[in-house]
Scaffold this motif. Structure first.
Motif, mmCIF file in Angstrom:
data_model
loop_
_atom_site.group_PDB
_atom_site.id
_atom_site.type_symbol
_atom_site.label_atom_id
_atom_site.label_comp_id
_atom_site.label_asym_id
_atom_site.label_seq_id
_atom_site.Cartn_x
_atom_site.Cartn_y
_atom_site.Cartn_z
ATOM 1 N N THR A 102 16.389 -29.450 21.213
ATOM 2 C CA THR A 102 16.692 -30.705 21.904
ATOM 3 C C THR A 102 18.197 -30.901 21.918
ATOM 4 O OG1 THR A 102 14.594 -31.721 21.263
ATOM 5 C CG2 THR A 102 16.369 -33.202 21.915
ATOM 6 N N VAL A 103 18.725 -31.185 23.089
ATOM 7 C CA VAL A 103 20.161 -31.392 23.251
ATOM 8 C C VAL A 103 20.388 -32.827 23.687
ATOM 9 C CG1 VAL A 103 22.257 -30.638 24.419
ATOM 10 C CG2 VAL A 103 20.457 -28.975 23.912
ATOM 11 N N GLN A 104 21.271 -33.514 22.966
ATOM 12 C CA GLN A 104 21.618 -34.893 23.294
ATOM 13 C C GLN A 104 23.096 -34.983 23.617
ATOM 14 O OE1 GLN A 104 20.478 -37.160 19.844
ATOM 15 N NE2 GLN A 104 18.403 -37.497 20.588
ATOM 16 N N ALA A 105 23.422 -35.865 24.547
ATOM 17 C CA ALA A 105 24.825 -36.077 24.919
ATOM 18 C C ALA A 105 25.099 -37.560 25.020
ATOM 19 C CB ALA A 105 25.126 -35.390 26.253
ATOM 20 N N ASP A 106 26.030 -38.036 24.187
ATOM 21 C CA ASP A 106 26.535 -39.396 24.342
ATOM 22 C C ASP A 106 27.623 -39.353 25.404
ATOM 23 O OD1 ASP A 106 24.863 -40.401 22.410
ATOM 24 O OD2 ASP A 106 26.318 -40.166 20.793
ATOM 25 N N THR A 107 27.465 -40.156 26.435
ATOM 26 C CA THR A 107 28.337 -40.069 27.602
ATOM 27 C C THR A 107 29.086 -41.378 27.831
ATOM 28 O OG1 THR A 107 26.578 -40.790 29.103
ATOM 29 C CG2 THR A 107 26.764 -38.419 28.678
ATOM 30 N N ALA A 108 30.050 -41.329 28.722
ATOM 31 C CA ALA A 108 30.808 -42.516 29.113
ATOM 32 C C ALA A 108 31.166 -42.385 30.586
ATOM 33 C CB ALA A 108 32.067 -42.679 28.266
ATOM 34 N N GLY A 109 31.242 -43.511 31.255
ATOM 35 C CA GLY A 109 31.648 -43.521 32.652
ATOM 36 C C GLY A 109 30.566 -43.179 33.643
ATOM 37 N N LEU A 110 29.320 -43.039 33.204
ATOM 38 C CA LEU A 110 28.244 -42.691 34.122
ATOM 39 C C LEU A 110 27.792 -43.928 34.889
ATOM 40 C CD1 LEU A 110 28.288 -40.136 32.357
ATOM 41 C CD2 LEU A 110 25.799 -40.090 32.505
ATOM 42 N N ALA A 111 27.548 -43.753 36.164
ATOM 43 C CA ALA A 111 27.067 -44.854 36.998
ATOM 44 C C ALA A 111 25.565 -45.013 36.803
ATOM 45 C CB ALA A 111 27.389 -44.582 38.460
ATOM 46 N N SER A 112 25.119 -46.259 36.625
ATOM 47 C CA SER A 112 23.709 -46.503 36.339
ATOM 48 C C SER A 112 22.794 -46.129 37.493
ATOM 49 C CB SER A 112 23.516 -47.984 35.975
ATOM 50 O OG SER A 112 23.946 -48.820 37.048
ATOM 51 N N GLY A 113 23.295 -46.146 38.698
ATOM 52 C CA GLY A 113 22.438 -45.826 39.834
ATOM 53 C C GLY A 113 22.453 -44.369 40.244
#
Length: 212
Positions: free
Chosen positions: A66-77
């Motif tokens: 399982t690979v998880q990525a905490d992200t920033a700046g992603l558009a919700s749509g």
């Protein structure tokens, strides 16, 4: 050429001195020991969609990763994908791509995979690197994280038994307090020597001593 100026500052401009235990007095605060006492890293990251942290969970029983990525700046749509390349000494041994994922703070996916080399207390050299890429839904590369080292293993509890990679394991544990003794003993070289000596007498687990 990049130049960086580091300035050591006291916590307060004026401190209390207790050199005379009967009468504390105020004195100008100073920093006795100056300079960098550890590694300094400069991190470059995109201003928009990016990966900030990568998490890896492996399961021997399920033969899955399982690979998880905490992200920033992603558009919700918007929709995104994750692509993981697993490398063994620079050679790609497995490439995994997620399904389309909705934009959000954390993205994750699970894929079936079980390598031939498992990490174990007797085979600590069995490690891989995972390079994670953030893609748009159409496949455009948005960000690539530096490879992260990991070992494929699973620690679980079955009743009263600890299980490592499906096999019962017995722990022989002692506290380690190198960091509380001196900076020299906390260095990589001395810490490695400490673990080498402990392993030679049958210790396979340590408890990091801490004071709260």
């Amino acid at each position: 050429t990049l130049s960086i100026q580091a300035v050591a500052l006291p916590l307060k401009a004026v401190m209390l001195s207790y050199s005379d235990t009967n009468a504390a007095k105020q004195m100008k605060a100073t920093v006795e020991r100056r300079g960098l006492c550890g590694d300094v890293f400069l991190v470059g990251e995109p201003g928009k969609e990016r990966i900030e942290e990568v998490g890896i969970r492996t399961s021997v029983r399920k033969s899955a990763i399982t690979v998880q990525a905490d992200t920033a700046g992603l558009a919700s749509g918007k929709k995104y994908r994750l692509r993981a390349k697993i490398l063994d000494h620079g050679t790609v041994v497995k490439s995994l791509t997620s399904e389309v994922l909705p934009g959000g703070g954390r993205l994750s996916f699970t894929s079936p995979w079980k390598p031939s080399k498992l990490w174990d207390i007797n085979t600590p050299q069995n490690q891989y690197e995972l390079e994670l890429t953030l893609l748009s839904a159409s496949g455009k590369v948005l960000d690539i994280q530096a490879p992260k080292r990991f070992g494929f293993r699973e620690l679980s509890i079955d009743g009263r038994d600890f299980m490592l990679n499906g096999t019962r394991i017995f722990w022989s544990c002692v506290p380690v307090d190198n960091a509380a003794i001196s900076a020299g003993l906390a260095s990589y070289g001395w810490a490695k020597e400490t673990f080498r000596r402990l392993k030679s007498i049958g210790i396979n687990m340590v408890d990091r001593k801490s004071v709260v």
